[in-house]
Motif scaffolding. Structure first.
Motif, PDB file in Angstrom:
ATOM      1  N   ASP A  42       0.819  -1.210   0.000  1.00  0.00           N
ATOM      2  CA  ASP A  42       0.000   0.000   0.000  1.00  0.00           C
ATOM      3  C   ASP A  42       0.854   1.261   0.000  1.00  0.00           C
ATOM      4  OD1 ASP A  42       0.703  -0.972   2.665  1.00  0.00           O
ATOM      5  OD2 ASP A  42      -0.425   0.745   3.434  1.00  0.00           O
ATOM      6  N   SER A  48      -0.546   0.318  -4.539  1.00  0.00           N
ATOM      7  CA  SER A  48      -0.785  -1.104  -4.773  1.00  0.00           C
ATOM      8  C   SER A  48       0.409  -1.679  -5.527  1.00  0.00           C
ATOM      9  CB  SER A  48      -2.069  -1.345  -5.565  1.00  0.00           C
ATOM     10  OG  SER A  48      -1.835  -1.309  -6.954  1.00  0.00           O
ATOM     11  N   LYS A  50       0.323  -3.317  -8.235  1.00  0.00           N
ATOM     12  CA  LYS A  50       0.064  -3.426  -9.675  1.00  0.00           C
ATOM     13  C   LYS A  50       1.076  -2.657 -10.516  1.00  0.00           C
ATOM     14  CE  LYS A  50      -3.746  -5.939 -10.083  1.00  0.00           C
ATOM     15  NZ  LYS A  50      -3.861  -7.104 -10.964  1.00  0.00           N
ATOM     16  N   ASN A  78      -6.760  -0.549  -9.586  1.00  0.00           N
ATOM     17  CA  ASN A  78      -5.337  -0.397  -9.339  1.00  0.00           C
ATOM     18  C   ASN A  78      -4.493  -0.601 -10.587  1.00  0.00           C
ATOM     19  OD1 ASN A  78      -5.884   0.109  -6.653  1.00  0.00           O
ATOM     20  ND2 ASN A  78      -5.589  -2.008  -6.014  1.00  0.00           N
ATOM     21  N   GLN A  81      -4.256   2.627 -12.510  1.00  0.00           N
ATOM     22  CA  GLN A  81      -3.403   3.637 -11.899  1.00  0.00           C
ATOM     23  C   GLN A  81      -1.924   3.310 -12.086  1.00  0.00           C
ATOM     24  OE1 GLN A  81      -4.858   4.605  -7.894  1.00  0.00           O
ATOM     25  NE2 GLN A  81      -6.918   4.068  -8.577  1.00  0.00           N
ATOM     26  N   LYS A 106     -11.640   7.421  -8.739  1.00  0.00           N
ATOM     27  CA  LYS A 106     -10.682   6.555  -9.414  1.00  0.00           C
ATOM     28  C   LYS A 106     -10.295   7.121 -10.776  1.00  0.00           C
ATOM     29  CE  LYS A 106     -11.944   2.245  -7.136  1.00  0.00           C
ATOM     30  NZ  LYS A 106     -12.350   0.831  -7.305  1.00  0.00           N
ATOM     31  N   GLY A 236     -10.794  -4.988  -5.803  1.00  0.00           N
ATOM     32  CA  GLY A 236      -9.431  -5.202  -6.286  1.00  0.00           C
ATOM     33  C   GLY A 236      -9.065  -6.661  -6.461  1.00  0.00           C
ATOM     34  N   GLY A 311      -2.980  -3.425  -1.131  1.00  0.00           N
ATOM     35  CA  GLY A 311      -3.418  -2.142  -1.661  1.00  0.00           C
ATOM     36  C   GLY A 311      -4.075  -1.247  -0.634  1.00  0.00           C
ATOM     37  N   ASN A 313      -5.948   1.773  -1.774  1.00  0.00           N
ATOM     38  CA  ASN A 313      -6.789   2.743  -2.479  1.00  0.00           C
ATOM     39  C   ASN A 313      -8.227   2.628  -1.977  1.00  0.00           C
ATOM     40  OD1 ASN A 313      -4.984   4.111  -4.321  1.00  0.00           O
ATOM     41  ND2 ASN A 313      -4.705   2.115  -5.278  1.00  0.00           N
TER      42      ASN A 313
END
Length: 416
Positions: A42, A48, A50, A78, A81, A106, A236, A311, A313
C-alpha cells in the motif's frame, strides 16, 4: 521463473520507487503470539503492487523497440493507476478504458498519475463491455494491450515483491507461513515461483474473497473455472476467472490452502487497522491480514508469518458501509422486522425489552400488515455480542412477532 530475471526486474524498478517496507507489526504479533511481518504494498506510489507488473511489461516492450506504440488497458482500479504512472515514467502514450460506472475518484487519480500521457475512455456499464472495447481499439491502432495479470512479464514484475521480502528479512529468518491475496493470480504466481526453492508448498496460504473464489474453484475442478457471478465488494480481487498462466503456476497447491474470506470479515480488518494502526487499506489490501484471523492461533504461535498488504486505495465514501458490515460480522449489530400492536404503550413495552447496553440505531415503520398491527424495521447495536441472546429471549417471552434479517443478503441489499 528464473530468479535472476526477477532480481533484474527489481533492480530496474528502483528507478521508479524504493523497495516497499517489510514491517514487523507489534499489534498483530502480540494479538496472535507470533512474529507477523507485513509487506506494505500500500506504500508504492500508486498504493498497490500493480505498478510492478505494469513497469516490467512496459520496460520489455520498450527495450524491444516499442516506444512508438500506444499502450492500452482496461481497468477501473489499481491496474489502471499503475498503468498510468508507468506511461508517464516512460513518456509513452496510453489509453485507459474504464466502465461508465467507475467512481469519479478513481478516474481522477488515474488521470493525475498519467498526466499528459494518457487518455481515459468510459465505455459500458460492466467491465466485460469495457474490456471488449479496449481490445477492439488495440486492433484498430496496432497498439499494445497491457493485461492486468495473465502475462509472464506481469507475473515476473509482481514477483519482485518476493525478491524484496527475501532481502529484507533479518539474517537467518525464514518465514513459516506466507499469506498472499489472490484476484487474477499474478502476485501469487510470481511470489510462489520466486520462493519455490526456499519454501515448501505447504508454507503458503492464499486469501480470496468468499464472493469470488476463482482460484479455489479452479483447483477443485483441476482446470480454470469461470465463475457465473462474483461479489464485487472486494473490487481489487473480485475476478471471475483466474489467469491461465497463473493457474498453471498454482494448480498443484491444495484447495485447502486457499482461504475464502467473507466480505464482512474483511471489513473488520479494515476498521481494526484504521483505528489501531492508522493504516488505510482497501478491501483487497486487507485480505491477507484478515486471513490471519481465520487461522488456528496455536498453529502460528511463536512462528514467523509474512502477509502481503496488497493495496490502500480506499474511497472513504465507503466507510459507513464498511463499518456497518464490520459490526454485523462481529455480532454487534442486528436488524429485525417486528410486528407491533397498534395500541398506546406498545412501543414503551418494546423498549423495556432492551438491555442496558442495547441501542436503537434505526427505526422505520414499514407498512400496516393488519388492522391492529404494524411492521417495523429496527436496527440494534450493542457492546457485547452475547447481549443478543438475552434480547432474543426477551422477545420470545413477550410473544413478540419478529424475524432476524441480519444475514438475509437479499433484504440487506435492499433496505439496510
Amino acid at each position: 521463473m528464473r530468479t535472476n530475471d526477477v532480481d533484474s526486474a527489481a533492480e530496474a524498478l528502483r528507478s521508479l520507487f524504493p523497495a516497499t517496507p517489510l514491517q514487523l507489526n507489534e499489534h498483530l504479533s502480540q494479538r496472535y503470539g507470533a512474529n507477523i511481518w507485513l509487506k506494505r504494498e500500500d506504500l508504492t506510489p500508486v498504493r498497490s503492487y500493480k505498478i510492478r507488473g505494469a513497469f516490467n511489461f512496459f520496460r520489455k516492450v520498450i527495450a524491444a523497440g516499442g516506444t512508438d506504440k500506444v499502450f492500452v488497458c482496461a481497468s477501473a482500479g489499481n491496474h489502471a493507476q499503475g498503468f498510468a504512472f508507468v506511461c508517464r515514467h516512460f513518456g509513452v502514450q496510453g489509453v485507459v478504458y474504464m466502465p461508465v460506472t467507475t467512481p469519479q475518484q478513481k478516474i481522477d487519480k488515474t488521470r493525475t498519475f498519467g498526466a499528459g500521457f494518457i487518455s481515459i475512455k468510459l465505455v459500458g456499464d460492466f467491465f466485460d463491455q469495457c474490456y471488449q472495447a479496449a481490445r477492439e481499439h488495440v486492433e484498430r491502432i496496432d497498439g499494445v494491450m497491457v493485461p492486468p495479470f495473465d502475462h509472464e512479464d506481469i507475473i515476473e514484475g509482481q514477483a519482485t515483491v518476493a525478491a524484496e521480502i527475501a532481502e529484507q528479512l533479518p539474517d537467518g529468518v525464514v518465514p513459516d507461513l506466507v499469506i498472499l491475496p489472490v484476484g487474477g493470480g499474478g502476485l501469487a504466481a510470481g511470489i510462489t515461483g520466486y520462493l519455490a526453492d526456499t519454501l515448501p508448498k505447504n508454507a503458503f496460504r492464499f486469501a480470496e474473497p468468499a464472493g469470488a473464489p476463482s482460484l479455489r474453484r479452479s483447483i477443485e475442478a483441476g482446470k480454470v473455472v469461470t465463475l457465473p457471478k462474483v461479489d464485487n465488494f472486494v473490487d481489487g480481487a473480485a475476478v471471475a476467472r483466474i489467469g491461465d498462466l497463473n493457474f498453471a503456476a498454482l494448480r498443484d497447491f491444495s484447495a485447502d490452502q486457499v482461504m475464502l474470506m467473507p466480505e464482512n470479515a474483511i471489513c473488520v480488518t479494515i476498521i481494526d487497522m484504521l483505528n489501531v494502526e492508522g493504516v488505510v487499506l482497501e478491501p483487497a489490501g486487507a485480505l491477507a491480514i484478515s486471513a490471519i484471523e481465520a487461522l488456528d492461533r496455536e498453529s502460528i504461535r511463536g512462528r514467523t508469518v509474512v502477509a502481503v498488504v496488497s493495496g490502500g486505495n480506499f474511497d472513504f465514501e465507503r466507510l459507513p458501509d464498511v463499518k456497518e458490515r464490520a459490526m454485523r460480522h462481529a455480532g454487534l449489530k442486528k436488524y429485525y422486522i417486528l410486528r407491533l400492536a397498534q395500541r398506546p404503550g406498545a412501543l414503551r413495552d418494546f423498549l423495556n425489552l432492551l438491555g442496558p447496553e442495547d441501542d436503537i440505531a434505526r427505526f422505520e415503520y414499514l407498512k400496516k400488515s393488519a388492522r391492529n398491527f404494524g411492521s417495523i424495521l429496527i436496527g440494534i447495536e450493542t457492546k457485547d455480542a452475547q447481549n443478543f441472546a438475552q434480547l432474543t429471549a426477551n422477545f420470545e417471552a413477550a410473544g413478540l412477532g419478529f424475524e432476524d434479517i441480519t444475514e438475509n443478503d437479499i433484504l440487506a441489499s435492499m433496505i439496510i
